[in-house]
Structures are given as structure tokens and as C-alpha cells.
Design an enzyme around this catalytic site. Structure first.
Site, short mmCIF file in Angstrom:
data_model
loop_
_atom_site.label_atom_id
_atom_site.label_comp_id
_atom_site.label_asym_id
_atom_site.label_seq_id
_atom_site.Cartn_x
_atom_site.Cartn_y
_atom_site.Cartn_z
N HIS A 1 6.51 7.23 -28.14
CA HIS A 1 5.55 8.17 -27.56
C HIS A 1 5.77 9.59 -28.08
CE1 HIS A 1 2.99 10.12 -24.60
NE2 HIS A 1 4.02 10.84 -24.20
N ASN B 1 -0.89 17.87 -21.83
CA ASN B 1 -1.22 16.81 -22.78
C ASN B 1 -1.38 17.32 -24.21
OD1 ASN B 1 -1.27 14.52 -21.03
ND2 ASN B 1 -3.09 15.39 -20.10
N GLU C 1 -4.54 16.92 -11.93
CA GLU C 1 -5.08 17.20 -13.26
C GLU C 1 -6.57 17.50 -13.26
OE1 GLU C 1 -3.29 14.94 -16.37
OE2 GLU C 1 -5.01 15.20 -17.69
N ARG D 1 -3.19 21.27 -15.41
CA ARG D 1 -2.25 20.20 -15.74
C ARG D 1 -2.59 19.52 -17.06
NH1 ARG D 1 0.55 15.68 -11.81
NH2 ARG D 1 1.68 14.65 -13.47
N HIS E 1 -1.92 9.52 -28.43
CA HIS E 1 -2.28 8.23 -27.83
C HIS E 1 -3.06 7.38 -28.80
CE1 HIS E 1 -1.91 9.48 -23.31
NE2 HIS E 1 -0.75 9.30 -23.89
N LYS F 1 2.75 11.01 -12.08
CA LYS F 1 1.85 10.13 -12.83
C LYS F 1 2.54 8.80 -13.03
CE LYS F 1 -1.10 13.09 -15.62
NZ LYS F 1 -1.59 13.29 -16.99
N ARG G 1 0.81 -1.23 0.00
CA ARG G 1 0.00 0.00 0.00
C ARG G 1 0.83 1.28 0.00
NH1 ARG G 1 -3.15 -2.81 3.95
NH2 ARG G 1 -4.78 -4.00 2.91
N GLU H 1 8.57 16.64 -26.28
CA GLU H 1 8.02 17.15 -25.02
C GLU H 1 8.66 18.48 -24.64
OE1 GLU H 1 5.45 15.80 -23.55
OE2 GLU H 1 5.42 13.68 -24.14
#
Lengths: 365, 365
Positions: free
Chosen positions: A262, A242, A234, A238, A249, A140, A118, A182
Site C-alpha cells: 500500500h 488520501n 470524511e 479528512r 489504489h 476507518k 451489531r 504515510e
């Protein structure tokens, strides 16, 4: 060596940027709470950097878990290998996981850290440009599902990010370019002066000049840290990170993970977003062309796969995480250096953009 | 109807306790943010209560995901069925998962909610006594790994817990007893007067008298809510909730998940913890016998499996999440109604306790 701070209250952490940092264990020690450390890496990075990192961690009980290299292995089965390794070595709740590798290793290690018993600590040591400027910062984490990329994961922040720009010297040129997609994104969404700098320094970056790399990494990480600090989970701002990703994607999913990198898919997606912004009257044709030229100069593809139809795109985009109550929100450019997130566009316009002949746009540059 | 509050700042949520609440959709509506709802349940509970809950959720787009019943299926493969169902129905980030069933359904649904698209809302609707008084409250979610129970999971709080005590009328007697093991635990660790109440009401509880059940559920949930509010992520106090669990988990793991019910293993583990506390001079023999008698009156086994050796116990306990830097911490009783967590005991004493003849203790009651 430069240090940035990601400001998230009790979950704040530093991004340490420099050259030849991997062998300097003292940089990591403050962020390791227990005696056990598990380095997670892949079969490409392990021969290059694993031993150096292991040696820097003298005094800890260190195990290493080596995954196969590639987005195709970013699935539950391979995540399970991390849990297997930790349990076999009886790692307890105070263990620290270290992700040594690119975005796939970072996302999987972070998610494993989020779930193991956990939640245990982890540190990001990204070795690709893409992971250094993007995926290692912001928390993320996750794995892919056959029906969608990154559909299973967690927001889980590392204790520290250690970026050794010298590791880029062994990075294949194609992956360096993928990372530049990016880097360019940060300029487009929030830093117009950085766009100018990039136009002037794109050759130096592709030649792996250390000063240029560190500058690009630092400005990218600073932009990301600002956005993440303002919106960790997000809910708004945020999402602008993207830019190009919803289209991208769809390309990655359709082509099968790993065929398009990517960053390559994001580059093609970014031009699609720029074209959509142009059609909405927000970018001039010349600004859109500027985006295309910079991406091409970075060594990136900007024309989506010929075999993908508009219907293919729409189908993949319908399961995107940015869909809310059936509405597909897109990240678009209000201007060069200013992004917005909107679902307020005519469906026919999106259709037109999906059907645009991008090869023709490139041909007239 | 009574409502308790679990006090966790912005993650606070209510526990709503009463009889025949399942058909009252208005109780759930305030905790459902979007239009999509996914009810996750199992093949035993679905025929009994799924339709009633579905009908109470008119106006939402509701899907249901039915898992096979049992701890043996609390694994990644079956968790995957939840993700498959959500993705096939294109559930987005605003979906709400509802766990309708016992602890396994609750733990798996909660973990699925923690991971799906990096986190969506969920509501607990526990239908077994064990899940009503324990696992539905506090945000521990997860699945088992072949090398250990609950080794993969997340701390993830529900938006609400809705406890309909009327669902216990269909619960097998053996499972009711298993739930009573956790109810008795609350008395032992922090509420001595509740222990007295339990001694007087154990027959009423086993006869499913509604007033007694609601009282036992409320006092148990109140105790759990207090402990969780004080220590959400189990850095200290919360570990006391694991009285009997370290020994119990060893029994469950060794015997194979599902042969001993969780509560049954905890009952045997609780007597082992009481014996250890007795040997440390904290409980008298008569107090230890009192623990044994109450567990037996609740219909629970208190003698560990004859085939398990001390070595078996030690091996399984070595991967327990309560191991820190190699030290096994045990939850023990300083007194009736007062627990402590300690690693400060002679190893030989633990060995003695593992070798104790519990059948003989029971025989002399």
C-alpha cells in the site's frame, strides 16, 4: 511513554505511544469492559508477539484468531473466520477484540467489531509503521471487494490505540519504507516543518533509531488525530489524508492486492499528485523533485508500473470512493505542507499527468 | 396519511403511513440526496411493486437488485449481490438504497447501506406487516451466521420509512399472522388498552380491513418509535421489544431458517415467556391463557416444535445477543402491558418452562 487524545466527544480515545509496551497489560485493562477478549492477529505476527500479549492479559478469558498474512486475504471469507471464532467461543456483546498486527489485521478486526452482534469494543495494537501512523487511528475499517479496495466497511472507532515502537525492530525494511510513505504524507499535507525534520532524519528512521521512530510516530498520529477530530466521516478535510491514494489504489487494484505494498503504491501516487500540482502551477519543479527525493530516500518506488496505461488508471479511479455524482475529486498540493481536494481541473491535464514519464523525472534528480 | 417521528437527534426520521403511497414519488424525494438510487427487493415482491416504485422515481438513475425470497438467503453470499450491483453500476457515496420488501430485504439492505463505502443513505419501504410494524423501524440491520441469527450487522437508521398498507392486500395469510405476533407484542409489553383493541379487532385485521390495519400499524410503530428513541442501541428498555424472541430465535435456528416464520416462532416464544411470567407469580393462569387465545385468534402457532428438547433450547439461547458475561437475560411480563428484562430467576424454573406441555395449555382453553 506519551499519550495523545483523539477528540471525538463520547467516542474519544487515547493513542499511547512508547517502547516495549506490549507486555504491560495494565495499559489495556482500563479499555476492556467485560471478561472476554479475542486477539486477532496474523501468521507472521503471532509467533513474534501473541504470547507476550496473551500473558499480559491474565484474568480475562482470552481467545486468539490467527489469519493468514496479507492484503490478498482482506476479504469476506477471512472476516468470517473472526465471526466463526467469536461464536464458537460464545463471545457476547461485552467482548473486546484486540487487533495485533498491521493495517489488514486492524481494518478487518475493526470491521468485525463494528458488525459482531451489531457492535462490540475493540483496541488497536498496530505492529507495523504504516498501521501505527495511519490505519489504526481514525476508525476507518473494512475489507476489499473484487471490484474495489475498502469498498465494504464502517467508520468505527477503537477504545484505545497502543503503539509499541519496539515491534518495528522485527519489521522488514520494505514494510518500514511503506510506512514512511504515510509519514511523509503528513508533512506534505499539513506540516511543512515536519518535512524538514524528515529530510534530516530519514536515515535514522531507516536505521530504526527508537527516538526518531517515536518522534515520527507521534507527529504523524498528532496530525491524523487533528484531522479526524475535525472531520470524522470524511465530508471534507479528512479527504486530504488520501494524498496519493487515488492514484495508489488504482495501482494496487490493477496489479492485484499485495504485489505493490500500500505504501509503495501511495509513494508512486504521491509523485503523480505532486506532478499534477506542479502542472496546475502550485508546486515548482524543484518542489516536485524534493517530494520525489524524499520518497526515494525513504526507500520507496516513485515510478508507476510500466504496464499501466492512462486508461487503466482512469478506469480504476472511476470507482474510487472520492467520486461524487460522477466527478473525480483529487487530493493535490497547494504548496509544500498544504493540501486541497478538488474536482476543478481540466480532464486533459489529468490525462497528461497519467502519461508523464516519471522515470525521466527520477533520472534528472 | 399519517406521519410519526422517530426521535434520534440528528438521526431522526419520519414514518409515513397510509394506503396507496408507493406510486407517490414526491413522498420519497426529500430523503434522496444524490442522483443514484438502488432499489433492493426480492423475487416475490418485484413482480408486484417494483415497476410502480421505479416509475415514481423519474429523474433519478435507478437500478434494481432482486434477491431470492426467504430468510434462508439472509447471508453474506446474498448480501454480496447488493455490493456487486452497486459497484458494477458505479454507485458512489451519495447513492440511496431503497429496501422494498419484508424484514429480510430490509435487514440486508440496511446492512448493505451501513457498509457500502462505509455508509450510504437508505429508505425502508416495507411490504409485509411484520416489517411495517417492527423491523423497518429502529435501525437494526444484519444477516444471519450459521451459528446464530442476526449475529453480524449494524445499528444503522434509515432516512425515512414509507409504509403503504395497501401492499398487505397481496400478503399471504400466514405472513399476515406472523406480523400480528409483533403487533400483539406491543400490547403485551407496553400498551394494555391496545391489547383490548386487538381482541376486538383481530378479525378485521385478518380480513385486511384498511382502517384497522392502519390503526394497528400506527399504534405499533408509535410504540416502537418511543422505545427506540429512549434506547437506540439496546442497553436497556429496547430489549423489552424482544419479548418471545429469545425462545423464538432458538426455534428458528434449530428448525433451520425459513421453516417457521419469524413471527410464528415469536408467537410460540411469547407463550413460553408468558408461562415463565406466570410461574414467577407475575401473570395469573387466566392472563397467560388470554395471551395464548389472542395469538391463536391471530392465526399463530403457540406450541413449540415437538422435536425440540429443553437442551436444544438452552444450547441455542446460550449464543443469544442478550447473554452478558454468561448470564441469559429474558424478557418477561410483570403484568399485562408491562415487560421487564431479568436474569434473576432460578435455573430450574427455566428448565420447567422449557419442559411445560404447551399442547395441554392450549387444549384446556
Amino acid at each position: 511513554m506519551r499519550t495523545l487524545q483523539v477528540d471525538l466527544g463520547e467516542r474519544s480515545y487515547p493513542i499511547i505511544i512508547g517502547s516495549h509496551l506490549l507486555g504491560q497489560g495494565d495499559l489495556l485493562r482500563p479499555y476492556i469492559a467485560g471478561r472476554q477478549v479475542a486477539i486477532v492477529t496474523n501468521s507472521t505476527v503471532a509467533p513474534l508477539y501473541l504470547e507476550r500479549l496473551q500473558q499480559a492479559l491474565g484474568g480475562y478469558a482470552v481467545i486468539s484468531i490467527v489469519l493468514p498474512d496479507g492484503e490478498a486475504f482482506k476479504d469476506w471469507q477471512h472476516l468470517q473466520l473472526i465471526f466463526d471464532g467469536l461464536l464458537q467461543a460464545r463471545h457476547d456483546r461485552r467482548t473486546t477484540l484486540i487487533a495485533l498486527g498491521g493495517g489488514v489485521v486492524g481494518d478487518m478486526t475493526g470491521f468485525a467489531a463494528a458488525c459482531y452482534q451489531r457492535g462490540v469494543d475493540f483496541i488497536q495494537v498496530p505492529t507495523t509503521l504504516l498501521s501505527q501512523v495511519d490505519s489504526s487511528v481514525g476508525g476507518k475499517t473494512g475489507i476489499n471487494h473484487p471490484l474495489g479496495k475498502n469498498m465494504v466497511g464502517a467508520f468505527y472507532q477503537p477504545k484505545a490505540v497502543l503503539i509499541d515502537a519496539a515491534t518495528l525492530q522485527t519489521l522488514p525494511a520494505r514494510e518500514l519504507s511503506a510506512g514512511l510513505a504515510e509519514v511523509i504524507k503528513y508533512g506534505l499535507i499539513c506540516d511543512a516543518p515536519f518535512l524538514d525534520w524528515l529530510e534530516q532524519n530519514i536515515v535514522a528512521l531507516r536505521e530504526l533509531q527508537p527516538a526518531a521512530l517515536i518522534e515520527a510516530i507521534e507527529r504523524s498520529c498528532a496530525a491524523k488525530a487533528r484531522v479526524v477530530a475535525a472531520d470524522e466521516r470524511e465530508s471534507g478535510l479528512r479527504a486530504t489524508l488520501n494524498l496519493g491514494h487515488t492514484f495508489g489504489h488504482a495501482i494496487e487494484t490493477h496489479m492485484g492486492y499485495g504485489k505493490w505494498l500500500h505504501g509503495e503504491a501511495v509513494a508512486a501516487g504521491t509523485l503523480m499528485a505532486a506532478q499534477m500540482s506542479h502542472r496546475l502551477g502550485w508546486l515548482t519543479a524543484s518542489e516536485r523533485d524534493c517530494v520525489a527525493r524524499l520518497l526515494i530516500a525513504a526507500g520507496l518506488p516513485v515510478v508507476p508500473p510500466a504496464e499501466m496505461t492512462a486508461e487503466d488508471f482512469l478506469q480504476h479511479m472511476a470507482v474510487d470512493k472520492k467520486v461524487l455524482d460522477g466527478q473525480l475529486r483529487l487530493v493535490l498540493l497547494k504548496a509544500m505542507g498544504e493540501a486541497c481536494v478538488t474536482a476543478d481541473y481540466p480532464a486533459s491535464l489529468l490525462q497528461d499527468v497519467l502519461l508523464t514519464d516519471y522515470a525521466a523525472i527520477v533520472a534528472q534528480l
